[in-house]
Design a protein around this motif. Structure first.
Motif, PDB file in Angstrom:
ATOM      1  N   SER A   1     -29.908  13.598 -33.191  1.00  0.00           N
ATOM      2  CA  SER A   1     -31.160  14.266 -33.888  1.00  0.00           C
ATOM      3  C   SER A   1     -32.015  13.414 -34.449  1.00  0.00           C
ATOM      4  N   ALA A   2     -33.061  13.723 -35.160  1.00  0.00           N
ATOM      5  CA  ALA A   2     -34.220  12.887 -35.797  1.00  0.00           C
ATOM      6  C   ALA A   2     -33.733  12.102 -36.760  1.00  0.00           C
ATOM      7  N   ALA A   3     -32.852  12.830 -37.460  1.00  0.00           N
ATOM      8  CA  ALA A   3     -32.475  12.409 -38.822  1.00  0.00           C
ATOM      9  C   ALA A   3     -31.333  11.194 -38.985  1.00  0.00           C
ATOM     10  N   ILE A   4     -31.889  10.006 -39.658  1.00  0.00           N
ATOM     11  CA  ILE A   4     -30.923   9.048 -39.641  1.00  0.00           C
ATOM     12  C   ILE A   4     -29.636   9.092 -40.159  1.00  0.00           C
ATOM     13  N   GLN A   5     -29.350  10.232 -41.115  1.00  0.00           N
ATOM     14  CA  GLN A   5     -28.008  10.203 -41.465  1.00  0.00           C
ATOM     15  C   GLN A   5     -27.117  10.674 -40.607  1.00  0.00           C
ATOM     16  N   HIS A   6     -27.797  11.558 -39.579  1.00  0.00           N
ATOM     17  CA  HIS A   6     -26.958  12.194 -38.360  1.00  0.00           C
ATOM     18  C   HIS A   6     -26.648  11.072 -37.340  1.00  0.00           C
ATOM     19  N   HIS A   7     -27.193   9.944 -37.289  1.00  0.00           N
ATOM     20  CA  HIS A   7     -26.893   8.822 -36.286  1.00  0.00           C
ATOM     21  C   HIS A   7     -25.609   8.324 -36.931  1.00  0.00           C
TER      22      HIS A   7
ATOM     23  N   ALA B   1     -22.102   8.026 -34.603  1.00  0.00           N
ATOM     24  CA  ALA B   1     -21.291   7.161 -34.200  1.00  0.00           C
ATOM     25  C   ALA B   1     -19.967   7.253 -34.748  1.00  0.00           C
ATOM     26  N   GLU B   2     -19.616   7.827 -35.987  1.00  0.00           N
ATOM     27  CA  GLU B   2     -18.396   8.104 -36.518  1.00  0.00           C
ATOM     28  C   GLU B   2     -17.724   9.059 -35.582  1.00  0.00           C
ATOM     29  N   ASP B   3     -18.400  10.231 -35.147  1.00  0.00           N
ATOM     30  CA  ASP B   3     -17.863  11.038 -34.185  1.00  0.00           C
ATOM     31  C   ASP B   3     -17.170  10.436 -33.080  1.00  0.00           C
ATOM     32  N   LEU B   4     -18.008   9.461 -32.352  1.00  0.00           N
ATOM     33  CA  LEU B   4     -17.402   8.761 -31.282  1.00  0.00           C
ATOM     34  C   LEU B   4     -16.233   7.964 -31.597  1.00  0.00           C
ATOM     35  N   LEU B   5     -15.978   7.324 -32.510  1.00  0.00           N
ATOM     36  CA  LEU B   5     -14.812   6.503 -32.847  1.00  0.00           C
ATOM     37  C   LEU B   5     -13.700   7.652 -33.244  1.00  0.00           C
ATOM     38  N   ILE B   6     -13.920   8.542 -33.695  1.00  0.00           N
ATOM     39  CA  ILE B   6     -12.687   9.620 -34.319  1.00  0.00           C
ATOM     40  C   ILE B   6     -12.308  10.338 -33.012  1.00  0.00           C
ATOM     41  N   TRP B   7     -13.320  10.686 -32.092  1.00  0.00           N
ATOM     42  CA  TRP B   7     -12.579  11.288 -30.874  1.00  0.00           C
ATOM     43  C   TRP B   7     -11.977  10.075 -30.073  1.00  0.00           C
TER      44      TRP B   7
ATOM     45  N   ASN C   1     -31.496   2.412 -35.517  1.00  0.00           N
ATOM     46  CA  ASN C   1     -32.512   3.100 -36.429  1.00  0.00           C
ATOM     47  C   ASN C   1     -33.095   2.302 -37.390  1.00  0.00           C
ATOM     48  N   SER C   2     -34.122   3.122 -38.357  1.00  0.00           N
ATOM     49  CA  SER C   2     -34.601   2.166 -39.364  1.00  0.00           C
ATOM     50  C   SER C   2     -34.009   2.125 -40.637  1.00  0.00           C
TER      51      SER C   2
ATOM     52  N   ARG D   1     -23.765  -9.800 -26.418  1.00  0.00           N
ATOM     53  CA  ARG D   1     -23.127  -9.043 -27.172  1.00  0.00           C
ATOM     54  C   ARG D   1     -23.063  -7.643 -26.573  1.00  0.00           C
ATOM     55  N   ASP D   2     -24.156  -7.211 -25.997  1.00  0.00           N
ATOM     56  CA  ASP D   2     -24.135  -5.729 -25.582  1.00  0.00           C
ATOM     57  C   ASP D   2     -24.171  -5.526 -23.863  1.00  0.00           C
ATOM     58  N   LEU D   3     -22.851  -6.131 -23.679  1.00  0.00           N
ATOM     59  CA  LEU D   3     -22.605  -5.886 -22.234  1.00  0.00           C
ATOM     60  C   LEU D   3     -22.203  -4.507 -22.029  1.00  0.00           C
ATOM     61  N   CYS D   4     -21.451  -3.950 -22.738  1.00  0.00           N
ATOM     62  CA  CYS D   4     -21.263  -2.434 -22.846  1.00  0.00           C
ATOM     63  C   CYS D   4     -21.239  -1.748 -24.105  1.00  0.00           C
ATOM     64  N   THR D   5     -22.142  -1.036 -24.290  1.00  0.00           N
ATOM     65  CA  THR D   5     -22.622  -0.502 -25.633  1.00  0.00           C
ATOM     66  C   THR D   5     -23.127   0.960 -25.545  1.00  0.00           C
ATOM     67  N   ILE D   6     -22.714   1.827 -26.496  1.00  0.00           N
ATOM     68  CA  ILE D   6     -23.175   3.216 -26.901  1.00  0.00           C
ATOM     69  C   ILE D   6     -24.209   3.110 -27.912  1.00  0.00           C
ATOM     70  N   PHE D   7     -25.632   3.249 -27.726  1.00  0.00           N
ATOM     71  CA  PHE D   7     -26.378   3.259 -28.860  1.00  0.00           C
ATOM     72  C   PHE D   7     -26.696   4.581 -29.297  1.00  0.00           C
ATOM     73  N   VAL D   8     -26.437   4.844 -30.591  1.00  0.00           N
ATOM     74  CA  VAL D   8     -26.643   6.171 -31.478  1.00  0.00           C
ATOM     75  C   VAL D   8     -27.929   5.790 -32.051  1.00  0.00           C
TER      76      VAL D   8
END
Length: 877
Positions: free
Chosen positions: A352-358, A362-368, A453-454, A479-486
């Protein structure tokens, strides 16, 4: 570009030119800017200013590229003497904060020496008010006096990267709704002050400002009070593909050579620009776009598996060290680190556009992946090295089926890509066991999750360059050879994700803006070497928006190209039925192309003189015609054979109104000329112009929306569209459908014919003029007229009438054709594929000397439509 061509008589009194270059998202606009800079230096231009980004990271990114590609080589005495670079690398790339006066400090003696030797001043400035004010002060204090002393003209070239970001007068700021960014409106004036300050500039200084952007909607809609509005030229950059007109390599600037938005690249798909044409059109059957479901976690899991399997395939093809091994190894040189480690592999997750959602995403990714709780996941993210745990490997081994399917999907995509783009040799794929091993050993443990993000706790930007250990002097892989950017909005401006294959776009907007969301499509770029592995996960509605953005983008690009080659009108800024062009300009209007479903021409001639339109109707009804009787009442007369599209256009275009004389100049005429130019760019037109107003030279009267000459132009366009896939057009009645995706054979088979009728009224029989000579009697209508304008339009309307009763004049021809009258119609459009009608009313009140003719039209759906964005108060109506 040559410096000695700055002859005063060839310039305006402002001694400045402003123009715009339209590129494509992730297509190499910065490379074009640097190429223009190099050409300018070769031709002796004196001062080059590159405006690079509104944020520090973007400024430094552009500065680094300029130093590497335009000003390469060791910073030695020889290099220092050949130009004056500001700021110096030691200041621009330092982590230490310097005063802006020091950052943009220029020594008059050095300036005098370089200008005297015709050596360039190269300045890279951040597009922020304090930076711009500091640079302007330095130019006034240290450069302008030296320019005045020269007995020649001096030329300044200002290149504005991402010129729709900050360099226009923002709508929110103009309406004083944004106290935080209130100074943003100072940026355009601060940029113009570089060459045109209030204190004045040297009379021998000539400046050219070039705005670079992939999304020029706001730039083109700017009012002239913005000093940066493009007044003098518009350019569209080409991108490499397998179609288009080849570039004239002997003279790339030859505007007489045929030009298209793409040009054929002989090297093949590895060098193609993979933008909207590939993702949304040419490779549609490869299923690069994946509609998401209503289950957010399921979509997240599917996208991440797609990304990781694609990473394993790319790693196998490279034969290099994977991300886990490469990051654990040290190298003697930077070159060795680059040569041995795999190329970057990236994914963008846009929740989403909201920073807190980013951070939550990312936490959702790690928890999954198996991290036990949010607190632990957040600690990993804050530490800056959040990587997938071994628990994800266990998931893979326990249930490999959802992973295996992606290998099969990629193989299927490769077959489609190979056929569509004639790819040889075909892409190679490992077997599943190899993919699984690479996932377990390299890809899963080597994948990092980063929030960009900002927020101060987020990563600054991707790191794709090897880093050197200060203690050992050894080098480590990037560092970013394989990265998921949120991320959110910050990724929509300038920052590039190298090796991007996968995007999960869960953002939605109640008021989507084409320019903003076009910039968010960071999956565009040069991804031909692995395009079969690319996937965009987004909702069906969002994917439809992306396709529409690409379509109107191509239309604007075509319009700019036509202007470059044929002096066409200024391009129309397009939007859609369900999205706006931009939110950066206040008071943008919405102008549709079609005249509507039931336009009624309310202008009518004076009954004190014979109506020339009575002659037109009388000549028409010499043809065989029939009475129309409904519910035992004679309703009028109708021709037995309908007119074709172009015949109907000629009929409407032949009507004459002495009190209504629109002209061939002005907004309305330019509007139609722009559409005609785009149609002609697809294939030469045999029947032009579309718009043929009575006044052939001059503006004439203000055009109306229900204008017979505009309706005629619309019908001519419709006819032309039956053989042309014109971008930027939608379909009436189905405003989400794109004309360029339509089946033209079907469209041609369903093209409307127009039934021509005369509707009788309750007045006296027409007894005077050519209509009285027809072999049937016409009973006049008595519609109210005031000052040459009809005050009543469509006649009888009985929406609840039974099938045997008369529903209304809009269905006049239905009764003649014995067609079923629609039971209800909330939109007013007749069904796509049905016929239309042109209905005449012969109006005469008691005491009127002559009968006068009114005309109304019913159009079926399925025709071309366009939604133009207009400046406030400038809709041409």
């Amino acid at each position: 570009m040559a410096a000695d061509t700055a002859k005063p008589e060839e310039w305006s009194s402002r001694r400045s030119r402003t123009g715009l270059v339209m590129g494509s998202v992730q297509s190499g606009k910065t490379a074009s800017m640097l190429g223009v800079s190099a050409l300018a230096i070769d031709n002796g231009l004196d001062i080059i200013v590159v405006l690079a980004g509104t944020r520090l990271s973007l400024w430094r990114q552009t500065y680094e590229r300029l130093v590497q590609q335009l000003d390469s080589g060791e910073e030695n005495v020889q290099k220092i003497k050949r130009r004056l670079l500001c700021p110096t690398p030691g200041i621009a790339l330092s982590e230490q904060a310097y005063p802006l006066a020091t950052t943009y400090g220029l020594t008059p003696a050095q300036v005098r020496q370089r200008l005297g030797q015709r050596k360039p001043l190269i300045i890279v400035a951040m597009k922020q008010t304090d930076h711009l004010h500091a640079l302007a002060a330095s130019l006034r204090n240290n450069v302008f006096n030296e320019v005045k002393e020269l007995d020649r003209s001096v030329h300044m070239l200002v290149l504005d990267d991402e010129a729709d970001d900050g360099s226009i007068l923002d709508a929110i700021v103009e309406s004083s709704q944004d106290p935080i960014y209130g100074r943003l409106k100072q940026i355009p004036r601060a940029i113009a002050n570089l060459w045109d300050p209030p204190q004045g500039s040297p009379k021998n200084l000539f400046s050219t400002y070039i705005a670079y952007t992939a999304t020029p909607q706001a730039n083109l809609l700017q009012e002239d009070h913005n000093p940066l509005a493009p007044r003098d030229f518009l350019i569209s950059l080409r991108t490499p593909l397998d179609v288009g007109h080849p570039v004239d390599t002997t003279n790339p600037g030859n505007l007489n050579a045929p030009r298209s938005s793409t040009y054929p690249e002989a090297v093949g798909i590895r060098s193609f620009y993979t933008g909207g044409e590939v993702f949304y059109r040419r490779a549609e059957a490869a299923k690069l776009c994946v509609p998401t479901t209503n289950f957010v976690q399921q979509d997240l899991a599917d996208a991440v598996r797609a990304f990781l399997v694609a990473g394993a395939i790319r790693l196998h093809r490279s034969g290099r060290l994977g991300p886990a091994s490469a990051l654990a190894k040290q190298f003697d040189t930077k070159e060795e680190a680059l040569a041995n480690a795999a190329s970057p592999h990236s994914m963008l997750y846009h929740p989403s556009a909201a920073i807190q959602h980013h951070f939550r995403g990312a936490e959702d990714l790690l928890i999954w992946a198996g991290i036990r709780d949010r607190a632990t996941a957040r600690d990993m993210l804050d530490a800056g090295d959040a990587r997938f745990p071994h628990a994800l490997v266990d998931q893979l081994l326990a249930d490999p089926a959802p992973w295996v399917q992606w290998l099969e999907k990629y193989r299927a995509s490769a077959r489609v890509i190979e056929e569509e783009f004639d790819v040889l040799p075909p892409a190679s794929f490992p077997d599943w066991q190899t993919v699984e091993n690479l996932l377990i050993r390299e890809v899963i443990p080597g994948t990092r999750i980063a929030v960009v993000n900002s927020d101060p706790n987020a990563d600054d930007r991707p790191a794709y360059a090897p880093s050197q250990d200060a203690d050992t002097g050894k080098w480590r892989a990037a560092r970013d050879l394989c990265t998921i950017f949120v991320s959110g909005n910050v990724m929509a401006r300038g920052l590039t994700l190298e090796g991007m294959t996968t995007a999960l776009f869960q953002r939605s907007s109640a008021n989507p803006l084409a320019d903003t969301q076009m910039q968010m499509q960071r999956w565009f770029g040069y991804r031909g070497s692995h395009i079969e592995l690319c996937r965009i996960f987004a909702s069906s509605d969002q994917l439809s928006l992306f396709r529409a953005y690409h379509d109107v983008d191509e239309a604007v690009r075509t319009a700019i190209t036509e202007r470059m080659m044929r002096d066409a009108p200024k391009p129309t800024v397009l939007q859609g039925f369900n999205f706006e062009a931009t939110g950066k300009i206040a008071g943008v209007g919405h102008l549709p192309l079609s005249p509507g479903a039931r336009p009624f021409v309310t202008v009518i001639n004076d009954s004190r003189q014979a109506d020339p339109n009575a002659d037109i109707v009388a000549r028409l009804f010499v043809r065989p015609s029939s009475d129309l009787t409904v519910a035992r009442v004679l309703r009028g007369r109708i021709l037995n054979v309908p007119l074709e599209l172009t015949e109907a256009a000629e009929l409407l275009g032949s009507l004459a109104f002495p009190g209504y004389q629109p002209g061939s100049e002005g907004f309305h005429a330019d509007f139609w000329s722009g559409i005609e130019a785009r149609a002609n760019a697809v294939a030469p037109l045999a029947d032009s112009p579309f718009y043929r107003p009575p006044v052939r030279h001059g503006e004439g009267d203000q055009p109306r929306r229900a204008c017979p000459y505009a309706i005629a132009a619309y019908l001519r366009l419709w006819s032309a569209c039956l053989t042309r896939s014109i971008t930027g057009l939608f379909v009436t009645g189905q405003p989400g459908d794109l004309w360029s995706y339509a089946d033209l054979r079907r469209k041609s088979a369903e093209r409307p014919r127009f039934w021509i009728g005369i509707r009788y009224g309750d007045g006296a029989l027409v007894s005077k003029g050519p209509l009285a000579l027809l072999p049937f009697n016409i009973r006049a209508t008595t519609k109210r007229v005031a000052e040459g304008e009809l005050k009543t339009t469509w006649g009888a309307s009985a929406p609840n009438a039974s099938p045997n009763q008369y529903r209304g004049d809009v269905y006049f021809d239905y009764y003649h054709r014995s067609a079923e009258v629609p039971s209800s119609n909330s939109t007013g459009w007749r069904p796509s594929g049905s016929d239309g009608q042109i209905l005449f009313y012969v109006n005469q009140h008691p005491g009127d000397e002559h009968p006068t003719v009114a005309v109304a039209v019913c159009l079926p759906a399925g025709g071309p439509e366009q939604f133009s964005a207009t400046r406030a108060g400038n809709d041409g109506r």
